[in-house]
Design an enzyme around this catalytic site. Structure first.
Site, PDB file in Angstrom:
ATOM      1  NE  ARG A 179      36.273  77.818   1.923  1.00 13.36           N
ATOM      2  CZ  ARG A 179      37.311  78.370   2.549  1.00 13.36           C
ATOM      3  NH1 ARG A 179      38.031  79.303   1.936  1.00 13.36           N
ATOM      4  NH2 ARG A 179      37.621  78.008   3.778  1.00 13.36           N
ATOM      5  CB  CYS A 237      37.765  85.021   5.700  1.00 11.60           C
ATOM      6  SG  CYS A 237      39.258  85.200   6.703  1.00 11.60           S
TER       7      CYS A 237
END
Length: 280
Positions: A179, A237
């Site tokens: 990611r 995050c």
């Protein structure tokens, strides 16, 4: 006072002595009702349930990320209803290596409560160790916890954006490497990372479901960050939840003073003009 991690035997002693507030933070991003269901099936003795969406976040708006910070008064009222006082030890747990519990750990510290720790290994380790679980829901006397908010622990999106020009902070991305690199994005509509951010997947903090030793964590974080002042470090995050896991891991290693960008990637990409980076 426990301020980072606590073991199952240590927590069991606190529960037996009746001087701890235990919070069950189990949650699944794929199933918002999961935590309440498993809590109803069994939980630690005396544990109260905290829901990530309803208690530990506020409603999503067109400008926010997926888990905006909760309303301070609402969260404080919930904690007081569970019996929280300013001098009471709090222990939080989940069943995913602390990924959810760390959010509650950080939020309590944000509210000014330092006596909070994450159960190392969480619910699975507690059960494996043979300690008691129950279906009984505790009835607590309301507490008198007084908030002393620490706004400086969180950076706004504008502060992060400004830092790209003056390089006043070092961002650390807690998401998985795929990611971060922009190779895949299973949750948010845009892949990649904030330019200049380093990557430290939260799973790197764990070994066999437990946090690595303080010595090992210290060595690994120093290898990643070098001589960067911890007060320059800002964790993020996907939505501001698992970023707290990296901050906790650094605290376990004795490296303190880091901050959180709670809006994180899902807020950052709300504005298309904000820059993104990928690694091919």
């Amino acid at each position: 006072m426990y301020t980072t991690l606590i073991t199952a035997p240590e927590l069991n002693t606190l529960i037996e002595n009746g001087n701890v507030l235990v919070l069950d933070c189990r949650f699944s991003l794929a199933d918002a009702g999961y935590g309440q269901r498993v809590y109803s099936e069994a939980h630690l003795s005396g544990a109260c349930f905290m829901h990530l969406d309803d208690d530990l976040s506020s409603p999503i708006t067109p400008k926010t990320g997926r888990h905006p910070l909760p309303d301070v008064d609402k969260l404080a009222d919930k904690l007081r209803s569970y019996g929280l006082n300013n001098n009471l030890q709090v222990v939080v747990y989940d069943d995913c290596g602390g990924a959810m519990a760390a959010r509650t750990w950080w939020l309590l510290r944000w509210l000014g409560h330092d006596a909070v720790a994450v159960l190392n290994g969480g619910y699975p380790h507690w059960v494996q160790a043979g300690f008691e679980v129950t279906q009984a829901v505790p009835q607590a006397e309301p507490g008198n916890f007084a908030v002393s908010l620490r706004d400086e622990m969180n950076l706004s999106v504008d502060e992060v954006l400004k830092s790209l020009d003056d390089q006043s902070i070092t961002l650390v991305d807690a998401r998985g490497a795929e990611r971060y690199r922009g190779e895949q994005e299973p949750i948010d509509p845009v892949a990649g990372h904030i330019p200049g951010a380093l990557n430290r997947p939260l799973t790197d903090n764990l070994e066999n479901g437990l946090f690595k030793s303080a010595e090992q964590l210290q060595a690994e974080w120093q290898q990643l960050l070098g001589t960067v002042d911890p007060q320059r470090i800002v964790h993020y995050c996907g939505s501001g939840v698992t970023a707290c896991h990296n901050q906790l891991a650094m605290a376990v290693a004795g490296i303190t003073g880091t901050r959180i960008y709670a809006g994180s990637w899902s807020e950052w990409i709300r504005e298309p003009a904000r820059p993104i980076a990928t690694i091919s």
